[in-house]
Design an enzyme around this catalytic site. Sequence first.
Site: not given
Length: 246
Positions: A94, A192, A222
């Site tokens: 991320s 996700d 995620h």
Amino acid sequence: MMKVVKPRHFFLKGGRKAVLLLHSFTSNTRDVRELAKFLHVNGFSCYAPVYKGHGLPPEQLISTDPSDWWRSVEEGYYYLNREGYSQIAVIGISLGGIFALNAGQTLNVNGIITMSVPYKRDVNSLEDRLVKYARAFKQLEGKDKNKITYEIRELEKSSSKCLFDFQQHLETTMEGLEKIHQPIRIMYGELDEPLYKESAAIIYDSVCTNNKSVQGYPNSKHLMTLGNDQKIIHKDILSFLKQLKW
């Protein structure tokens, strides 16, 4: 109130090949600890920094910005240099994946792995993530519902600069993808948001290396490093690292 323990960086000293592991927004090194343990057992030295402001009350988090967080990444990289490591790969999830792409553009790294990286994010979605973190943090502190509601309302009033800077940093990173010439593996969870599959394709098309691959993982959301595909993700990462020119 409960005392929340501040997360800290960690260093697992192993072989001469080093990996810099980078966590997600509002999180900490727990995102990458299991991966680091796996890589360490397989001969790699692993360092994971905590970004400035992270793991702290949300009010302290928003007093920092992406330049502060990136400085924490650079400090981690140069820490490895001082420890004698000149061969370094970078892995991020991320926000950590965004920083892994930054490292590919500005630092001397042998290879890059990104997980769950967005190519765009609006301020509202970033604010939602911040509020979720703030609520969980304040509940952990033992605050009552009314106090939490009040403090989150105040947080929303003062978070716009931090989140806008985050959005701008992401856009700048994506504009510089053609600077990346190192081997790269781009990973996303198929459970996700669809944005992340789209983002993986954009990164793949934009980087300037022939040694690149993109892979979706069918049982991952995620936080891929902590999900149901963890074991196969570990093996795929190890395979990528082993084929790098160190």
